[in-house]
Design an enzyme around this catalytic site. Structure first.
Site, PDB file in Angstrom:
ATOM      1  N   ASP A 204      14.346  38.328  40.132  1.00 55.15           N
ATOM      2  CA  ASP A 204      14.689  37.711  41.417  1.00 55.15           C
ATOM      3  C   ASP A 204      13.462  37.014  42.000  1.00 55.15           C
ATOM      4  O   ASP A 204      12.473  37.656  42.342  1.00 55.15           O
ATOM      5  CB  ASP A 204      15.192  38.798  42.377  1.00 55.15           C
ATOM      6  CG  ASP A 204      15.815  38.240  43.642  1.00 55.15           C
ATOM      7  OD1 ASP A 204      15.425  37.137  44.062  1.00 55.15           O
ATOM      8  OD2 ASP A 204      16.700  38.918  44.207  1.00 55.15           O
TER       9      ASP A 204
ATOM     10  N   HIS B 240      18.155  35.932  41.248  1.00 54.56           N
ATOM     11  CA  HIS B 240      18.879  35.934  42.513  1.00 54.56           C
ATOM     12  C   HIS B 240      20.166  35.117  42.385  1.00 54.56           C
ATOM     13  O   HIS B 240      20.173  34.038  41.818  1.00 54.56           O
ATOM     14  CB  HIS B 240      17.982  35.312  43.585  1.00 54.56           C
ATOM     15  CG  HIS B 240      18.425  35.568  44.985  1.00 54.56           C
ATOM     16  ND1 HIS B 240      18.088  36.701  45.683  1.00 54.56           N
ATOM     17  CD2 HIS B 240      19.182  34.820  45.822  1.00 54.56           C
ATOM     18  CE1 HIS B 240      18.603  36.647  46.895  1.00 54.56           C
ATOM     19  NE2 HIS B 240      19.274  35.523  47.000  1.00 54.56           N
TER      20      HIS B 240
END
Length: 229
Positions: free
Chosen positions: A167, A198
């Site tokens: 992420d 993400h």
């Protein structure tokens, strides 16, 4: 869309509602990303309704600009969403989520209510677990949760967090702080998704990783089946 009154009865906001074919088995509040209650969030609600839940997605940006819908795959709209995130009052957002929880309980006839949130919504799902009487909470790639660990003592109902290890908004150090702070919490389960970024479980668009999304969503469905029964 339906209208939900604010917690302090000083205004109202719109929420997308998806109802199951029959009597709902529980209700789920779907908490938006920074892109508003866009087609992807509405599709999440429709999916939960197809599984027998009453699903409600409140428009949390209504104080900034009611009804906003942005596409994360369009760079200008992505930047616009980041700007809205910077202006958003998260405490007011939690109040609106709490108002939605109350609305969901009333509309469902007093059934249990869970929440699932994505990105900003993943952070808000964690905050909902610490600040409201929600029955179960799921956060996908929540941002800044490591900065909220001082609230973990208030978690009394089950929480599940989906954390992609690559992420680019939540770095490895932040992820380690999350694990260090929450791995021993009896109500919290964290699932890591190696190499995913993400937005991997977005309903549509370029960020979606099909295998990862299906794995995470399957875990969420089992979690709600157990904790909202």
């Amino acid at each position: 869309m339906t209208t939900v009154e604010t917690l302090h009865h000083d205004g109202s906001f719109q929420a997308y509602v998806a109802e199951p074919a029959g009597t709902p088995k529980a209700a789920i509040v779907v908490i938006q990303e920074i892109f508003g209650v866009n087609p992807g969030i509405r599709a999440k609600c429709d999916e939960w309704a197809a599984q027998g839940y009453l699903a409600i997605a409140p428009d949390l940006f209504w104080r900034l600009r009611p009804g906003i819908e942005l596409d994360p795959d369009v760079e200008a709209q992505f930047q616009e969403a980041l700007g809205l995130f910077g202006q958003f009052d998260q405490d007011k957002g939690i109040e609106d989520i709490e108002a939605t929880i109350r609305f969901a309980r009333e509309k469902s006839g007093g059934l249990k209510v869970g929440c699932t949130g994505y990105c900003l919504g993943g952070r808000l799902a964690f905050m909902t677990a610490t600040r409201t009487d929600i029955d179960a909470s799921v956060g996908y790639y929540g941002v800044g949760i490591d900065g909220l660990l001082g609230e973990k003592h208030a978690i009394s109902r089950p929480v599940m967090l989906h954390v992609p290890t690559a992420d680019h908004f939540v770095d490895a150090d932040a992820q380690k702080r999350m694990h260090d702070g929450l791995d021993d919490h009896p109500k919290v389960t964290i699932h890591d998704y190696q190499g995913l970024d993400h937005g991997f479980a977005t309903q549509m668009g370029n960020r979606r990783h099909e295998e990862g999304a299906q794995l995470a969503d399957g875990r969420t469905a089992a979690f709600f089946a157990e904790n909202l029964a």
